[in-house]
Design a protein around this motif. Structure first.
Motif, PDB file in Angstrom:
ATOM      1  N   SER A 167       1.365  -1.161   0.747  1.00 23.49           N
ATOM      2  CA  SER A 167       0.179  -0.007  -0.046  1.00 23.49           C
ATOM      3  C   SER A 167       1.205   1.253  -0.449  1.00 23.49           C
ATOM      4  CB  SER A 167      -1.056   0.094   1.254  1.00 23.49           C
ATOM      5  OG  SER A 167      -1.425  -1.155   1.335  1.00 23.49           O
ATOM      6  N   PRO A 168       0.017   2.179  -0.744  1.00 28.05           N
ATOM      7  CA  PRO A 168       1.229   3.627  -0.533  1.00 28.05           C
ATOM      8  C   PRO A 168       1.398   4.163   0.629  1.00 28.05           C
ATOM      9  CG  PRO A 168      -0.359   3.785  -2.457  1.00 28.05           C
ATOM     10  CD  PRO A 168      -0.946   2.424  -0.950  1.00 28.05           C
ATOM     11  N   ASP A 169       2.424   4.802   0.750  1.00 28.76           N
ATOM     12  CA  ASP A 169       3.477   5.343   2.256  1.00 28.76           C
ATOM     13  C   ASP A 169       2.516   6.912   2.099  1.00 28.76           C
ATOM     14  OD1 ASP A 169       3.199   4.841   5.117  1.00 28.76           O
ATOM     15  OD2 ASP A 169       5.623   5.723   4.414  1.00 28.76           O
ATOM     16  N   PHE A 170       3.127   7.784   3.559  1.00 26.54           N
ATOM     17  CA  PHE A 170       3.233   8.952   3.582  1.00 26.54           C
ATOM     18  C   PHE A 170       4.288   9.782   3.233  1.00 26.54           C
ATOM     19  CE2 PHE A 170      -1.634   8.892   3.537  1.00 26.54           C
ATOM     20  CZ  PHE A 170      -2.293   8.872   2.584  1.00 26.54           C
ATOM     21  N   ILE A 171       5.232   8.798   4.495  1.00 26.70           N
ATOM     22  CA  ILE A 171       6.522   8.731   4.623  1.00 26.70           C
ATOM     23  C   ILE A 171       7.605   8.403   3.928  1.00 26.70           C
ATOM     24  CG2 ILE A 171       8.369   9.117   6.098  1.00 26.70           C
ATOM     25  CD1 ILE A 171       6.290   8.421   8.546  1.00 26.70           C
ATOM     26  N   LEU A 172       7.663   7.904   3.404  1.00 24.68           N
ATOM     27  CA  LEU A 172       8.628   7.047   2.243  1.00 24.68           C
ATOM     28  C   LEU A 172       8.675   7.945   1.391  1.00 24.68           C
ATOM     29  CD1 LEU A 172       8.369   2.969   2.683  1.00 24.68           C
ATOM     30  CD2 LEU A 172      10.716   4.396   3.190  1.00 24.68           C
ATOM     31  N   LEU A 175      10.903  10.303   2.177  1.00 23.08           N
ATOM     32  CA  LEU A 175      12.262  10.242   2.066  1.00 23.08           C
ATOM     33  C   LEU A 175      12.761  10.100   0.595  1.00 23.08           C
ATOM     34  CD1 LEU A 175      12.414   7.523   5.662  1.00 23.08           C
ATOM     35  CD2 LEU A 175      12.997  10.195   5.491  1.00 23.08           C
ATOM     36  N   THR A 176      12.319   9.787  -0.074  1.00 23.49           N
ATOM     37  CA  THR A 176      13.027   8.966  -1.765  1.00 23.49           C
ATOM     38  C   THR A 176      12.739  10.129  -2.346  1.00 23.49           C
ATOM     39  OG1 THR A 176      11.221   7.568  -1.313  1.00 23.49           O
ATOM     40  CG2 THR A 176      11.839   7.840  -3.504  1.00 23.49           C
ATOM     41  N   ALA A 177      12.648  11.076  -2.476  1.00 21.38           N
ATOM     42  CA  ALA A 177      12.455  12.744  -3.152  1.00 21.38           C
ATOM     43  C   ALA A 177      13.771  13.322  -1.788  1.00 21.38           C
ATOM     44  CB  ALA A 177      11.834  13.099  -2.627  1.00 21.38           C
ATOM     45  N   PHE A 178      14.420  12.978  -1.119  1.00 22.67           N
ATOM     46  CA  PHE A 178      15.062  13.766   0.197  1.00 22.67           C
ATOM     47  C   PHE A 178      16.353  12.941  -0.452  1.00 22.67           C
ATOM     48  CE2 PHE A 178      18.421  13.353   3.256  1.00 22.67           C
ATOM     49  CZ  PHE A 178      18.272  14.054   3.494  1.00 22.67           C
ATOM     50  N   PHE A 179      16.312  11.430  -0.613  1.00 17.76           N
ATOM     51  CA  PHE A 179      17.631  10.983  -0.877  1.00 17.76           C
ATOM     52  C   PHE A 179      17.636  10.936  -2.125  1.00 17.76           C
ATOM     53  CE2 PHE A 179      16.857   8.863   3.369  1.00 17.76           C
ATOM     54  CZ  PHE A 179      18.380   8.838   3.871  1.00 17.76           C
ATOM     55  N   THR A 180      16.341  11.158  -2.794  1.00 13.19           N
ATOM     56  CA  THR A 180      17.071  11.576  -4.514  1.00 13.19           C
ATOM     57  C   THR A 180      17.858  12.703  -4.580  1.00 13.19           C
ATOM     58  OG1 THR A 180      15.416  10.302  -5.703  1.00 13.19           O
ATOM     59  CG2 THR A 180      16.508  11.866  -6.609  1.00 13.19           C
ATOM     60  N   PHE A 181      17.370  13.921  -3.985  1.00 11.44           N
ATOM     61  CA  PHE A 181      18.030  14.941  -4.285  1.00 11.44           C
ATOM     62  C   PHE A 181      19.383  15.379  -3.778  1.00 11.44           C
ATOM     63  CE2 PHE A 181      19.010  18.673  -2.151  1.00 11.44           C
ATOM     64  CZ  PHE A 181      18.976  20.651  -2.654  1.00 11.44           C
ATOM     65  N   LEU A 182      19.316  14.380  -2.245  1.00  8.61           N
ATOM     66  CA  LEU A 182      20.414  14.888  -2.009  1.00  8.61           C
ATOM     67  C   LEU A 182      22.106  13.741  -2.518  1.00  8.61           C
ATOM     68  CD1 LEU A 182      22.906  15.309   0.345  1.00  8.61           C
ATOM     69  CD2 LEU A 182      21.630  12.611   1.241  1.00  8.61           C
ATOM     70  N   GLN A 183      21.437  12.587  -3.256  1.00  7.62           N
ATOM     71  CA  GLN A 183      22.439  12.179  -4.653  1.00  7.62           C
ATOM     72  C   GLN A 183      22.631  13.000  -6.166  1.00  7.62           C
ATOM     73  OE1 GLN A 183      20.430   8.753  -6.160  1.00  7.62           O
ATOM     74  NE2 GLN A 183      22.146   9.054  -7.803  1.00  7.62           N
ATOM     75  N   GLY A 216       8.928  11.782  -6.467  1.00  5.90           N
ATOM     76  CA  GLY A 216       8.418  12.009  -4.618  1.00  5.90           C
ATOM     77  C   GLY A 216       7.104  11.568  -5.042  1.00  5.90           C
ATOM     78  N   VAL A 217       6.705  13.177  -5.914  1.00  7.43           N
ATOM     79  CA  VAL A 217       5.034  12.680  -6.218  1.00  7.43           C
ATOM     80  C   VAL A 217       4.259  11.009  -6.714  1.00  7.43           C
ATOM     81  CG1 VAL A 217       3.508  13.404  -8.004  1.00  7.43           C
ATOM     82  CG2 VAL A 217       4.918  14.851  -6.015  1.00  7.43           C
ATOM     83  N   MET A 218       5.368  10.530  -7.709  1.00  5.19           N
ATOM     84  CA  MET A 218       4.790   8.980  -8.144  1.00  5.19           C
ATOM     85  C   MET A 218       4.531   8.049  -6.671  1.00  5.19           C
ATOM     86  SD  MET A 218       6.585   8.557 -12.042  1.00  5.19           S
ATOM     87  CE  MET A 218       8.764   8.445 -11.026  1.00  5.19           C
TER      88      MET A 218
END
Length: 259
Positions: A167-172, A175-183, A216-218
């Protein structure tokens, strides 16, 4: 640059075509037919399931382990991508000289510019498509991972930490957007010479913000297990990029890099 986007579009289109030839609501088993199922989806589903059995049926932990294993397999391509990006930035001053030398927009001048640009890249062993290789390989794996998750009941119905894998989550997604930005940010910081080329600098800056937002939106609409796969992969890439570039930067600073 256009060639890279064309090839990337073809790879994504082919992956979607292969994935579209199978029904997402059909369980994946050893008897599932089709190239997409037998080569991509079932091996992922089988690997996640078997590793989970070792760790008391922890499918979340299994996804993390499988993700790390996939990243290790892709490491040679990622190393090549980083080195190619570094080499491309190092020849930016010479590329700028060529653009200034052949600034006229007539067809003959532009053809000459293209020829000398390709010759310069060849002399310095720069492959403009090398930076896209990891993306080419990761797209089918990402789509196959989605299929493996939603078509394997054990994975889909398992809860890990605070979320259910299917199921979709709201926190992950955050985190996905943050670590993509960090990379992306780390990649920009280790290539400061990109600022010498306004076009490249603009493209990298656009990717720095657009890519994390898009992913992150996806992630808000896909199963949390897919976001877990992406977060784990990005953390791995951040560590890998730092480890690879530290000795590269040391060699450059000491004059150890030779053409």
């Amino acid at each position: 640059m256009r060639k890279k986007y064309v090839i990337l579009s073809l790879i994504i289109g082919l992956s979607l075509l292969l994935a579209g030839c199978t029904e997402v609501d059909q369980p994946i088993t050893a008897e599932s037919e089709g190239i997409w199922n037998t080569i991509f989806v079932y091996p992922l589903s089988w690997s996640i399931t078997k590793i989970a059995e070792i760790f008391n049926n922890s499918y979340g932990l299994s996804i993390i382990i499988v993700t790390i294993f996939i990243r290790l397999l892709l490491m040679p391509l990622n190393v090549k991508q980083i080195k190619s990006s570094r080499a491309m930035q190092e020849i930016q001053p010479k590329l700028a000289e060529l653009r200034e030398k052949y600034s006229s927009k007539d067809q003959n001048t532009q053809m000459k510019l293209q020829q000398e640009t390709m010759q310069l890249m060849k002399e310095h062993n720069v492959n403009p498509l090398a930076g896209c290789l990891p993306i080419f390989v990761q797209m089918p794996i990402l789509i196959a991972m989605y299929h493996a998750i939603v078509r394997t009941e054990e994975i889909r119905n398992y809860s890990f930490l605070w979320f259910q894998l299917g199921s979709p989550d709201f926190i992950l997604p955050l985190l996905t957007a943050f670590f993509t930005f960090l990379q992306q940010k780390i990649m920009m910081s280790i290539n400061p010479s990109a600022n010498m080329n306004p076009q490249i600098a603009m493209q990298m800056k656009m990717m720095l913000y657009m890519m994390p937002i898009m992913i992150g939106v996806m992630a808000f609409f896909f199963p949390a297990a897919l976001a877990l796969y992406w977060v784990t992969g990005n953390i791995f890439m951040v560590v890998q990029t730092l480890l690879i570039n530290k000795p590269m930067m040391s060699n450059m600073n000491s004059g150890g890099v030779k053409k």
